[in-house]
Scaffold this active site. Sequence first.
Site, PDB file in Angstrom:
ATOM      1  N   GLU A  79       0.814  -1.217   0.000  1.00 30.97           N
ATOM      2  CA  GLU A  79       0.000   0.000   0.000  1.00 30.97           C
ATOM      3  C   GLU A  79       0.850   1.272   0.000  1.00 30.97           C
ATOM      4  OE1 GLU A  79      -3.519   2.151   2.631  1.00 30.97           O
ATOM      5  OE2 GLU A  79      -2.576   0.312   3.347  1.00 30.97           O
ATOM      6  N   ASP A  80       1.932   1.278   0.811  1.00 23.86           N
ATOM      7  CA  ASP A  80       2.648   2.529   1.069  1.00 23.86           C
ATOM      8  C   ASP A  80       4.014   2.636   0.404  1.00 23.86           C
ATOM      9  OD1 ASP A  80       0.542   3.347   2.630  1.00 23.86           O
ATOM     10  OD2 ASP A  80       1.387   2.591   4.496  1.00 23.86           O
TER      11      ASP A  80
END
Length: 722
Positions: A79-80
């Site tokens: 996600e990051d």
Amino acid sequence: MPTPTSLDGLIEKASKYLRKKQVKLIKAAFEFGAAAHQGQTRKSGGDYIWHPVAVAEILAEIQLDHESLIAAILHDVIEDTPHSKAEVAEKFGQNVAEIVDGVTKLGKLEFDNPQEAQAESFRKMILAMSRDLRVILIKLADRLHNMRTLGVMRPDKQRRIAHETLDIYAPIAARLGINAFRIELEDLGFKAMYPVRYAVLQNAVKKARGNRKEVIDQINEALTNRLALDKIPANVVGREKHLYSLYKKMKYKRLSFNEILDIFAFRVIVNTPDECYRVLGSVHSLYKPFPGRFKDYIAIPKPNGYQSLHTVLFGPFGAYIEVQMRTQEMHEVSEHGIAAHWVYKEGSAEGEATSQKVDKGRYAVELRAQEWVKNLLEIQQSAGNSLDFLENVKIDLFPNVIYVFTPRGEIITLPTGSTAVDFAYAVHTSVGHSTVGCRIDKKLVPLRSRLESGQTVEIIRSQEQQPNPAWLHFVTTAKARSQIRHFLKNQQSESATSLGERLLTKAIRSFNMSYQGLTEDIRNCIVTELKLTDWDHLLQEIGLGQRLANLVAKQIHDVVLGTEDSIFHYQGSIDASVPLVISGTEGMVVNYAGCCHPIPGDDILGFISAEKGLVIHRQECPNVKNFKNHPEKWLDVKWEEDINQTFNVELQIEVLNGRGALATVASKIAEMKTDIDRVRSEDKDETYSLMNLVIRVRTRKHLADVMRTLKRLPIVEKIHRI
């Protein structure tokens, strides 16, 4: 990059139960994750990597398998950071990659509002859970660490996250039997949501603790001595209710703090289930049991797999004593729930595989968890959107339960307040859809009847039956509600499309045009002009009364005038006054007015309503005069020649007062193979009573036959149609 020595806490816990090779993989995951999150920080100012490491450490405390710990360390990588699921799979295996992907929120997609984003993220997580339940374990540990470090957030954000935790994540932990997670999530959520109430209650508990210690010690000693006298090896411990549990009990039972603390709680842990029942006999002989407060969750476990015996006793000093009796294995399942499954499957620290013998308690927990997730999948498949799905899950999350039996003796677990229809859908969706009646303990009862624990429920089915919209007024379970709505929505869409086509066909005749002659270009032009998705969407809106067929026909006519299309026009004259034919099979989009109860043979009119679609009235109905101000919404309709449906009609019968009058009338109606839908009775005077009955008839002739038969009864004075 953080130094590897900072991993000491996680590695120390993991090394106690994992193989050296697996611990080495955890270190490699840390190095990969630390490099991926390089330069990222948390709100607290610390390097971001320490959040996923802390999540992994929480899971190591309950001894989860090495794949879970690796996935926890990497749970924010996809996600990051720029790293992909494929890279994670290549380095740490497909299982780890699937778990990480399941935990990943939908942060890169755009939604109309935060609620929709949260709901869609939750839906994705449930789908991932269906493939691997470790997804939710990591998500719960992630939420737990976020709650522990919530103080750095703004107060409004703290409250929002706390509300979500108490609303969704703590109940999920409870549903999966992970008591340790549930208690801490609830207390941390309570502290963030209501900081003043939390502080007041915490101080009150501290002050009361000293006064209670002597009483607890005396009761503990009495229990221990009694069990020793009966030669039952046991460990007796006093236990305190956590703050959120105290708060909920005070709030919902409207009890004062002192009334709550008059209850002393103890847990007795023994070696075998047989000893649990022996302990029960011992404590009941020591202190008198409180009637109706004994629960056997060993014979019938809770839906999350929890097992224990519970009893409440009249103790010394006028206090109540709660005692839970369980084995050590039951205690581990109570604390770790579904997480215990992966603890059991994993190898030991020395690298030796654990026994392959199936642990019944943990296996049962996994089966129940899988059954719950399967139920959630059925709900999400029939939910209209993510917000509906999330709302249904909240309804389904862990109310008090009852246990009822099928005719074959199988146990079905349902929320308190469930009805026969909820039971039918719990057995299978097709059973729910085809339900026409119910027997409870061999007695016929209405479908809205509330079930109680211990009852045997038999569902009566018919292949011709379909879900009734009225069921939505009394069903309790999310599965029943979502499946009924899904069916009705599909049925309504199909019926509305069909009716819309018939209404539009009739409307465009008045412009000397043919529906069959509509070209694709003309349809697309109309759909674009009205800003709809497709032609069926237009027909549905017409069928549901949300758009008038006459106005749409006028727009079509205007479009056709601007084209060279001559095929569209009828060659010859058209009778535009031909009424719409009603067959009784149109479904939910054609409704029969409750004010006048039209039946085949009556002269009728149709009124187009935005709420109810096409509503059929008798021409002599008083309400017809009220609607005459909207002539554009009225439609000429007539009955089909041969209708094989039944319709409601209301009769008022004046009968002599006397015992069994209603039974006599109902019996005579049943002899004529006519169903009674509703009955209302009231006294007219000392001699007569008035009965209002709504019955199901096919035609006016059928109704006349019923009325003649009833009129012959000696107790019937008058009868007329309402």
